[in-house]
Design an enzyme around this catalytic site. Structure first.
Site, PDB file in Angstrom:
ATOM      1  N   TYR A 136       0.840  -1.200   0.000  1.00  0.00           N
ATOM      2  CA  TYR A 136       0.000   0.000   0.000  1.00  0.00           C
ATOM      3  C   TYR A 136       0.877   1.253   0.000  1.00  0.00           C
ATOM      4  O   TYR A 136       0.801   2.080   0.905  1.00  0.00           O
ATOM      5  CB  TYR A 136      -0.921   0.004   1.218  1.00  0.00           C
ATOM      6  CG  TYR A 136      -1.968  -1.089   1.235  1.00  0.00           C
ATOM      7  CD1 TYR A 136      -2.068  -2.011   0.205  1.00  0.00           C
ATOM      8  CD2 TYR A 136      -2.855  -1.201   2.287  1.00  0.00           C
ATOM      9  CE1 TYR A 136      -3.016  -3.020   0.227  1.00  0.00           C
ATOM     10  CE2 TYR A 136      -3.825  -2.201   2.319  1.00  0.00           C
ATOM     11  CZ  TYR A 136      -3.890  -3.115   1.284  1.00  0.00           C
ATOM     12  OH  TYR A 136      -4.842  -4.107   1.307  1.00  0.00           O
ATOM     13  N   LYS A 186       5.029 -15.066   0.061  1.00  0.00           N
ATOM     14  CA  LYS A 186       4.739 -15.561  -1.292  1.00  0.00           C
ATOM     15  C   LYS A 186       6.026 -15.512  -2.094  1.00  0.00           C
ATOM     16  O   LYS A 186       6.081 -15.055  -3.228  1.00  0.00           O
ATOM     17  CB  LYS A 186       3.637 -14.710  -1.945  1.00  0.00           C
ATOM     18  CG  LYS A 186       3.084 -15.287  -3.249  1.00  0.00           C
ATOM     19  CD  LYS A 186       2.537 -16.685  -3.120  1.00  0.00           C
ATOM     20  CE  LYS A 186       2.063 -17.187  -4.483  1.00  0.00           C
ATOM     21  NZ  LYS A 186       1.734 -18.643  -4.452  1.00  0.00           N
ATOM     22  N   ASP A 219      -1.300 -18.346  -0.125  1.00  0.00           N
ATOM     23  CA  ASP A 219      -2.434 -19.105  -0.642  1.00  0.00           C
ATOM     24  C   ASP A 219      -2.678 -20.361   0.189  1.00  0.00           C
ATOM     25  O   ASP A 219      -3.819 -20.667   0.559  1.00  0.00           O
ATOM     26  CB  ASP A 219      -2.259 -19.437  -2.125  1.00  0.00           C
ATOM     27  CG  ASP A 219      -0.837 -19.846  -2.491  1.00  0.00           C
ATOM     28  OD1 ASP A 219       0.058 -19.824  -1.615  1.00  0.00           O
ATOM     29  OD2 ASP A 219      -0.607 -20.193  -3.662  1.00  0.00           O
ATOM     30  N   ASP A 243      -4.190  -7.579   5.683  1.00  0.00           N
ATOM     31  CA  ASP A 243      -5.529  -7.031   5.473  1.00  0.00           C
ATOM     32  C   ASP A 243      -6.490  -8.142   5.064  1.00  0.00           C
ATOM     33  O   ASP A 243      -7.592  -8.284   5.608  1.00  0.00           O
ATOM     34  CB  ASP A 243      -5.449  -5.948   4.393  1.00  0.00           C
ATOM     35  CG  ASP A 243      -6.689  -5.070   4.349  1.00  0.00           C
ATOM     36  OD1 ASP A 243      -7.595  -5.244   5.194  1.00  0.00           O
ATOM     37  OD2 ASP A 243      -6.760  -4.200   3.467  1.00  0.00           O
ATOM     38  N   ASP A 247      -9.649 -10.325   7.517  1.00  0.00           N
ATOM     39  CA  ASP A 247     -11.055 -10.485   7.125  1.00  0.00           C
ATOM     40  C   ASP A 247     -11.438 -11.958   7.086  1.00  0.00           C
ATOM     41  O   ASP A 247     -12.552 -12.340   7.480  1.00  0.00           O
ATOM     42  CB  ASP A 247     -11.309  -9.848   5.763  1.00  0.00           C
ATOM     43  CG  ASP A 247     -11.541  -8.346   5.848  1.00  0.00           C
ATOM     44  OD1 ASP A 247     -11.188  -7.756   6.882  1.00  0.00           O
ATOM     45  OD2 ASP A 247     -12.070  -7.762   4.885  1.00  0.00           O
TER      46      ASP A 247
END
Length: 352
Positions: A136, A186, A219, A243, A247
């Site tokens: 971000y 990742k 993943d 982030d 969730d």
């Protein structure tokens, strides 16, 4: 002890859940002899529609004087999300060096998880999200607008200082809990930043030999959080990965409406900010059924950060007790309660 709290109710259900939380905090203050002083600011999408800015030019200077910031929600139809977030939430996080975004989650008694195997007392974890750099960033731009070869470039920024300090914070938190940390990565697909992240996390792990740790590709980690959520305790992740994962963990626990967060400056040089993870939920705004738990739990984190662990623990116990009754759970949790009845139930347990 007096604490000054800057309150930004924001948009949608933000004023409803913040109002409920202030009522509960007043009860906590009465029980524990705290003196909480509030100043409320109307910074919001409504203000943007009226003035062209989410908050005034001197907003950050004004906030600097407070001990903590309590935020409700940001966002409203008609104002693009990148305008509302980059006009209020993200500048606050970055200006006050709130580099830790700490998001705990648990399955509570009375709240049914969509996962059959997720049970109260077994699923209890914290996502520690790097909060001011990573994916971000503000670096990038658009080129050849309106032409067939139009393009957009977004640069991710990972610094040694940034990764080291978030890793250290997560390892220290894991040490205080069960002594187990998982790093989200990742590095098999993102060739520069993620191997850099892995290297620094491993370096910091060597400084915390009493914490068991491993790394999981994001993943596979997302799948394992669903398949075996009880396995995890502290998960440290980059801005984007944290982030998304927070969730997901909220969904595992039954509703994003219960998810809290703390935007922390661990140095305490600047005020930290506390907010629920859920958005402004314009579809239910004004209906009196918004779930206050995410904001109440954020207030628990705020009290603990301000040095009132006993008051924080008592409020958390009251929230847990209230959630056991369908009458004090809002519809997103399968209950028949309202914002008001959920709030009243927490106060009843708090003062009993």
């Amino acid at each position: 002890m007096t604490h000054s709290i800057a309150v930004i109710p924001g948009d949608g259900i933000g004023p409803e859940v913040v109002g409920a939380t202030r009522t509960v905090l007043d009860a906590v203050a009465d029980v524990h002899g705290l003196d909480l002083k509030y100043d409320e600011f109307d910074w919001s999408c409504r203000r943007y529609a009226e003035t062209g800015s989410m908050m005034p030019d001197d907003a950050l200077d004004a906030l600097a004087a407070y001990d903590a910031i309590l935020l409700g929600a940001v966002g409203w139809p008609g104002v693009p999300d990148h305008v509302s977030l980059w006009g209020l939430l993200i500048p606050i996080r970055r200006h006050f060096r709130q580099y830790v975004n700490q998001r705990p989650m648990a399955v509570f008694e009375g709240v049914e998880s969509p996962l059959r195997g997720a049970r109260p007392g077994e699923v209890d974890l914290v996502v520690v999200r790097e909060n001011v750099e990573g994916e971000y960033s503000e670096i990038g731009g658009r080129l050849n607008r309106g032409f067939p070869d139009e393009m957009a470039v977004q640069e991710a920024v990972f610094t040694r200082v940034g990764v080291s300090r978030i890793a250290d914070h997560a390892f220290e938190l894991a040490r205080q809990r069960s002594g187990y940390l998982t790093s989200a990565t990742k590095s098999n697909g993102i060739v520069h930043t993620m191997p850099f992240w892995d290297e620094i996390v491993a370096e910091r792990a060597a400084e915390h030999p009493d914490v068991r740790w491993d790394a999981e590709l994001i993943d596979a980690l997302a799948a394992k959080v669903v398949l075996e959520p009880e396995r995890f305790d502290v998960i440290v992740a980059s801005n984007l990965f944290g982030d998304i994962l927070s969730d997901l963990t909220a969904a595992v626990a039954g509703s994003i409406g219960i998810a809290p967060s703390a935007n922390l400056d661990p140095t305490r040089e600047h005020p930290s900010m506390f907010e629920p993870v859920h958005g402004s939920a314009p579809d239910i705004a004004g209906k009196g059924i918004a779930n206050p738990v995410g904001t109440l739990w954020s207030a628990v984190l705020m009290l603990d950060h301000l040095g009132h662990a006993e008051a924080a623990g008592r409020l958390m116990d009251a929230v847990r007790s209230a959630l056991r009754s369908p009458a004090s759970r809002t519809p997103d949790l399968g209950g028949s309660g309202t914002t008001a009845s959920a709030t009243d139930a927490v106060i009843e347990h708090l003062c009993s």
